[in-house]
Design a protein around this motif. Structure first.
Motif, short mmCIF file in Angstrom:
data_model
loop_
_atom_site.label_atom_id
_atom_site.label_comp_id
_atom_site.label_asym_id
_atom_site.label_seq_id
_atom_site.Cartn_x
_atom_site.Cartn_y
_atom_site.Cartn_z
N UNK A 298 51.69 -10.45 22.88
CA UNK A 298 50.37 -10.44 23.67
C UNK A 298 50.93 -11.56 24.66
N UNK A 299 51.66 -12.68 24.32
CA UNK A 299 52.06 -13.68 25.42
C UNK A 299 52.94 -12.87 26.53
N UNK A 300 53.65 -11.97 26.12
CA UNK A 300 54.77 -11.59 27.00
C UNK A 300 54.19 -10.56 28.13
N UNK A 301 52.76 -10.21 27.87
CA UNK A 301 52.17 -9.52 29.02
C UNK A 301 53.17 -8.34 29.44
N UNK B 224 53.52 -5.12 23.89
CA UNK B 224 52.03 -5.36 23.12
C UNK B 224 51.13 -4.38 23.60
N UNK B 225 51.07 -4.22 25.04
CA UNK B 225 50.03 -3.18 25.53
C UNK B 225 50.41 -1.60 25.27
N UNK B 226 51.64 -1.48 24.82
CA UNK B 226 51.85 -0.04 24.57
C UNK B 226 51.58 0.08 23.18
N UNK B 227 52.00 -0.77 22.17
CA UNK B 227 51.86 -0.74 20.84
C UNK B 227 50.28 -0.59 20.63
N UNK B 228 49.51 -1.51 21.36
CA UNK B 228 48.11 -1.58 21.12
C UNK B 228 47.38 -0.46 21.50
N UNK B 229 47.94 0.41 22.67
CA UNK B 229 47.38 1.63 23.17
C UNK B 229 47.38 2.70 22.24
N UNK B 230 48.65 2.76 21.60
CA UNK B 230 48.79 3.62 20.55
C UNK B 230 48.21 3.42 19.32
N UNK B 231 47.67 2.22 19.15
CA UNK B 231 46.68 2.01 17.92
C UNK B 231 45.30 1.96 18.50
N UNK B 232 45.02 2.17 19.57
CA UNK B 232 43.55 2.14 19.84
C UNK B 232 42.46 3.08 18.86
N UNK B 233 43.12 4.18 18.55
CA UNK B 233 42.17 4.91 17.88
C UNK B 233 41.81 4.59 16.54
N UNK B 234 42.71 3.59 15.83
CA UNK B 234 42.45 3.29 14.57
C UNK B 234 41.30 1.74 14.81
#
Length: 369
Positions: free
Chosen positions: A101-104, A113-123
């Protein structure tokens, strides 16, 4: 009294928004401000309930509520919990989530972080959407003393007499959303959604159990008050400690909607922590203000507006499983419901005030007749 009660909240608002501006630029500051308003709006009824309990506690335990309680509310529910949600959804350790998250990193770059979170958004969306939907459905189907949108709320209130209707509708909505939006992630969405429902049922069950014990204490409190000739006996010792625990469980159950709802606005845990943390301070200050003022708010439709905002966020979260929704839309829709409820509350109070004035004017005329 305003400055004495809300002074720290005002100070942390400035610090929080400036921190969000430094961290996320103008957009980060804007989203943090929206989250502050959203948290206060959704937790307004929490402050009212808190005030009813807190007014029976001694000054010492009120201080504990404002110190230890704030640590639990801000750092526990508003800071730690979002990281846990992201960690579970993305199958990462909390340390990895914080570092990422801090790496932006670029959301389009695998491993960030953004990529992983985007792919986990559905859950995340399924879990949060179902939790919020359960809150809204249970509220909209229960009997209420005051109705806001009567043409909608009255029929739904009557339909609420059907047992477990909120669960039935929520499950139907979950399966419908999974079929319509999840695609290859259908199983994951169904699992996350059912976990969201289960989380609500557990939290709500705990709150109900604590509420039963609190009602027993309330009866004892009333008996003690009568025994002392009307003097208010403030709870101390074990009784006050139990009331404090009740307040913390109650706050956790209320804060879930703000924390989960925040993911409909932004997925940045730092901005979430800033916005909801400052909002939590306002809720604490508002609770103390209501206690010191000796009266509760007259804006009776705010609770309605908050719950309709929760319902709207629930729907948007479920739709976002398959379609991208602008953060500004999800952020402002809650503010719109709260604003409308606030304005209509003022109009209602004015109508009642005018009616009281007319009754007062008519009394002398009737006397002369």
């Amino acid at each position: 009294m305003i400055l004495r009660t809300f002074g720290w909240s005002f100070l942390f608002t400035v610090v929080g928004v400036l921190g969000a501006l430094w961290y996320g630029g103008a957009e980060g500051a804007f989203i943090a401000a929206i989250l502050i308003v959203l948290e206060v709006s959704l937790s307004f009824d929490n402050a009212v309930v808190n005030a009813k309990v807190l007014e029976r506690m001694s000054e010492f335990w009120r201080h504990v509520f404002l110190t230890v309680g704030v640590v639990i509310a801000v750092f526990g529910m508003r800071l730690v919990f979002p990281f846990v949600v992201v960690a579970v959804a993305a199958s990462l350790s909390p340390v990895e989530v914080i570092d990422l998250a801090l790496e932006k990193g670029d959301p389009d770059t695998p491993g960030t972080y953004g990529y992983i979170l985007a792919h986990a958004h559905h859950t995340i969306a399924a879990f949060g959407g179902m939790f919020l939907m359960m809150i809204f459905l249970n509220w909209v189907f229960e009997e209420k003393d005051i109705l806001w949108l009567r043409f909608i709320e009255k029929p739904l209130e009557k339909a609420g007499k059907i047992d477990a209707l909120s669960v039935i509708i929520a499950i139907a909505a979950l399966f419908g959303s999974a079929k319509a939006f999840a695609g290859e992630h259908e199983a994951a969405v169904l699992t996350a959604g059912l976990l969201g429902m289960l989380s609500y049922l557990v939290v709500n069950g705990l709150a109900t159990a604590f509420e039963h014990e609190e009602e027993v204490l309330e009866e004892r409190f009333d008996e003690d008050t009568k025994a002392h000739g009307g003097q208010v006996t403030l709870a101390v010792g074990k009784a006050a400690f139990f009331l404090f625990l009740y307040l913390e469980v109650l706050d956790a159950s209320f804060s879930f909607d703000g924390v989960i709802g925040a993911f409909a606005i932004t997925t940045d845990p730092i901005i979430i922590a800033i916005g909801l943390g400052v909002g939590a301070l306002y809720v604490r200050s508002l609770t103390i203000y209501l206690v010191r003022k000796g009266t509760l708010s007259d804006y009776v439709y705010l609770e309605h507006g908050a719950h309709w905002a929760i319902g709207a966020l629930a729907v948007l979260l479920m739709v976002s499983i398959g379609h991208e929704i602008p953060e500004v839309v999800t952020g402002l829709i809650g503010v719109a419901f709260i604003g409308a409820a606030f304005i209509m509350s003022i109009a209602r109070n004015r109508r009642e005030g005018d009616a009281d004035d007319n009754d007062t004017d008519e009394e002398p005329q009737e006397a002369l007749a």
